[in-house]
Design a protein around this motif. Sequence first.
Motif, PDB file in Angstrom:
ATOM      1  N   ALA A  50      18.195 -58.420  33.104  1.00  0.00           N
ATOM      2  CA  ALA A  50      18.431 -58.789  34.386  1.00  0.00           C
ATOM      3  C   ALA A  50      18.668 -60.438  34.456  1.00  0.00           C
ATOM      4  N   SER A  51      19.509 -60.656  35.548  1.00  0.00           N
ATOM      5  CA  SER A  51      19.929 -62.022  35.888  1.00  0.00           C
ATOM      6  C   SER A  51      19.832 -62.557  37.119  1.00  0.00           C
ATOM      7  N   GLN A  52      19.588 -63.945  37.172  1.00  0.00           N
ATOM      8  CA  GLN A  52      19.292 -64.593  38.616  1.00  0.00           C
ATOM      9  C   GLN A  52      19.828 -65.752  38.589  1.00  0.00           C
ATOM     10  N   SER A  53      20.376 -66.583  39.465  1.00  0.00           N
ATOM     11  CA  SER A  53      20.774 -67.900  39.699  1.00  0.00           C
ATOM     12  C   SER A  53      20.101 -68.690  40.629  1.00  0.00           C
ATOM     13  N   PHE A  54      19.762 -69.769  40.551  1.00  0.00           N
ATOM     14  CA  PHE A  54      19.194 -70.666  41.782  1.00  0.00           C
ATOM     15  C   PHE A  54      19.850 -72.003  41.775  1.00  0.00           C
ATOM     16  N   PHE A  55      20.085 -72.551  42.869  1.00  0.00           N
ATOM     17  CA  PHE A  55      20.531 -73.798  43.154  1.00  0.00           C
ATOM     18  C   PHE A  55      19.278 -74.539  43.254  1.00  0.00           C
ATOM     19  N   VAL A  56      19.307 -75.842  42.419  1.00  0.00           N
ATOM     20  CA  VAL A  56      17.988 -76.401  42.032  1.00  0.00           C
ATOM     21  C   VAL A  56      18.302 -77.847  42.626  1.00  0.00           C
ATOM     22  N   GLY A  57      18.017 -78.226  43.659  1.00  0.00           N
ATOM     23  CA  GLY A  57      18.179 -79.972  43.977  1.00  0.00           C
ATOM     24  C   GLY A  57      17.695 -80.820  43.232  1.00  0.00           C
ATOM     25  N   ALA A  58      18.148 -81.989  43.548  1.00  0.00           N
ATOM     26  CA  ALA A  58      17.961 -83.059  42.437  1.00  0.00           C
ATOM     27  C   ALA A  58      16.327 -83.266  42.642  1.00  0.00           C
ATOM     28  N   THR A  59      15.716 -83.426  43.782  1.00  0.00           N
ATOM     29  CA  THR A  59      14.347 -83.722  43.766  1.00  0.00           C
ATOM     30  C   THR A  59      13.481 -82.766  42.966  1.00  0.00           C
ATOM     31  N   ASP A  60      14.049 -81.268  43.347  1.00  0.00           N
ATOM     32  CA  ASP A  60      13.204 -80.340  42.638  1.00  0.00           C
ATOM     33  C   ASP A  60      13.365 -80.429  41.421  1.00  0.00           C
ATOM     34  N   ALA A  61      14.665 -80.600  40.746  1.00  0.00           N
ATOM     35  CA  ALA A  61      14.701 -80.892  39.322  1.00  0.00           C
ATOM     36  C   ALA A  61      14.056 -81.585  38.719  1.00  0.00           C
ATOM     37  N   GLY A  62      13.881 -83.001  39.294  1.00  0.00           N
ATOM     38  CA  GLY A  62      12.860 -83.808  38.622  1.00  0.00           C
ATOM     39  C   GLY A  62      11.350 -83.579  38.768  1.00  0.00           C
ATOM     40  N   ASP A  63      10.950 -82.725  39.627  1.00  0.00           N
ATOM     41  CA  ASP A  63       9.678 -82.247  39.544  1.00  0.00           C
ATOM     42  C   ASP A  63       9.381 -81.268  38.627  1.00  0.00           C
ATOM     43  N   ILE A  64      10.479 -80.261  38.479  1.00  0.00           N
ATOM     44  CA  ILE A  64      10.242 -79.144  37.213  1.00  0.00           C
ATOM     45  C   ILE A  64      10.379 -79.901  35.903  1.00  0.00           C
ATOM     46  N   GLY A  65      11.150 -80.876  35.955  1.00  0.00           N
ATOM     47  CA  GLY A  65      11.044 -81.418  34.754  1.00  0.00           C
ATOM     48  C   GLY A  65       9.919 -82.129  34.419  1.00  0.00           C
ATOM     49  N   GLU A  66       9.120 -82.772  35.161  1.00  0.00           N
ATOM     50  CA  GLU A  66       8.103 -83.591  35.155  1.00  0.00           C
ATOM     51  C   GLU A  66       6.920 -82.353  34.768  1.00  0.00           C
ATOM     52  N   VAL A  67       6.551 -81.368  35.589  1.00  0.00           N
ATOM     53  CA  VAL A  67       5.897 -80.170  34.944  1.00  0.00           C
ATOM     54  C   VAL A  67       6.029 -79.638  33.676  1.00  0.00           C
ATOM     55  N   LEU A  68       7.246 -79.507  33.210  1.00  0.00           N
ATOM     56  CA  LEU A  68       7.623 -78.979  31.748  1.00  0.00           C
ATOM     57  C   LEU A  68       7.454 -79.859  30.953  1.00  0.00           C
ATOM     58  N   ARG A  69       7.555 -81.260  31.292  1.00  0.00           N
ATOM     59  CA  ARG A  69       7.067 -82.380  30.026  1.00  0.00           C
ATOM     60  C   ARG A  69       5.595 -82.243  29.741  1.00  0.00           C
ATOM     61  N   ARG A  70       4.815 -82.229  30.772  1.00  0.00           N
ATOM     62  CA  ARG A  70       3.252 -82.242  30.795  1.00  0.00           C
ATOM     63  C   ARG A  70       2.687 -81.062  30.162  1.00  0.00           C
ATOM     64  N   ALA A  72       4.381 -78.909  28.262  1.00  0.00           N
ATOM     65  CA  ALA A  72       5.160 -78.873  26.791  1.00  0.00           C
ATOM     66  C   ALA A  72       4.167 -80.064  26.096  1.00  0.00           C
ATOM     67  N   ALA A  73       3.690 -81.004  26.403  1.00  0.00           N
ATOM     68  CA  ALA A  73       2.783 -81.655  25.624  1.00  0.00           C
ATOM     69  C   ALA A  73       1.519 -81.052  24.888  1.00  0.00           C
ATOM     70  N   TRP A  74       0.972 -80.166  25.880  1.00  0.00           N
ATOM     71  CA  TRP A  74      -0.058 -79.135  25.276  1.00  0.00           C
ATOM     72  C   TRP A  74       0.008 -78.115  24.195  1.00  0.00           C
ATOM     73  N   ALA A  75       1.590 -77.826  24.435  1.00  0.00           N
ATOM     74  CA  ALA A  75       1.872 -76.618  23.752  1.00  0.00           C
ATOM     75  C   ALA A  75       2.484 -76.762  22.325  1.00  0.00           C
ATOM     76  N   VAL A  76       2.781 -77.932  22.107  1.00  0.00           N
ATOM     77  CA  VAL A  76       3.055 -78.385  20.857  1.00  0.00           C
ATOM     78  C   VAL A  76       2.016 -78.721  19.898  1.00  0.00           C
ATOM     79  N   PRO A  77       2.034 -77.876  18.564  1.00  0.00           N
ATOM     80  CA  PRO A  77       0.892 -78.368  17.893  1.00  0.00           C
ATOM     81  C   PRO A  77       0.854 -79.644  17.163  1.00  0.00           C
ATOM     82  N   PRO A  78      -0.355 -80.103  16.746  1.00  0.00           N
ATOM     83  CA  PRO A  78      -0.231 -81.261  15.989  1.00  0.00           C
ATOM     84  C   PRO A  78       0.557 -81.420  14.732  1.00  0.00           C
ATOM     85  N   ALA A  79       1.149 -82.493  14.398  1.00  0.00           N
ATOM     86  CA  ALA A  79       1.862 -82.596  13.266  1.00  0.00           C
ATOM     87  C   ALA A  79       0.850 -82.218  12.042  1.00  0.00           C
TER      88      ALA A  79
END
Length: 85
Positions: A50-70, A72-79
């Motif tokens: 199943a496939s779906q496409s979404f238009f993501v505005g610039a503000t929402d893109a920044g918000d999504i990126g911020e949440v993903l970065r936060r 991902a920080a805990w999901a990455v195992p320590p060295a």
Amino acid sequence: MRASAHDAVVRSISGRPELRHRVTQVQEWRIERTMDADGFVLSITGADGASQSFFVGATDAGDIGEVLRREAAWAVPPAGAIKEQ
């Protein structure tokens, strides 16, 4: 981030099962620039095809990126935590 959007993001990553919908693994994702809008198109294909496409505005893109970065920080195992075989 808009207050109501922020609440939705917090609830969606809270881990509370009653706030989740049916979930499927992402098989493929694609980002395409739009020629006439301030944002992009995010297309996601699930493991079930199943496939779906979404238009993501610039503000929402920044918000999504911020949440993903936060998140991902805990999901990455320590060295050194992953041992290669």
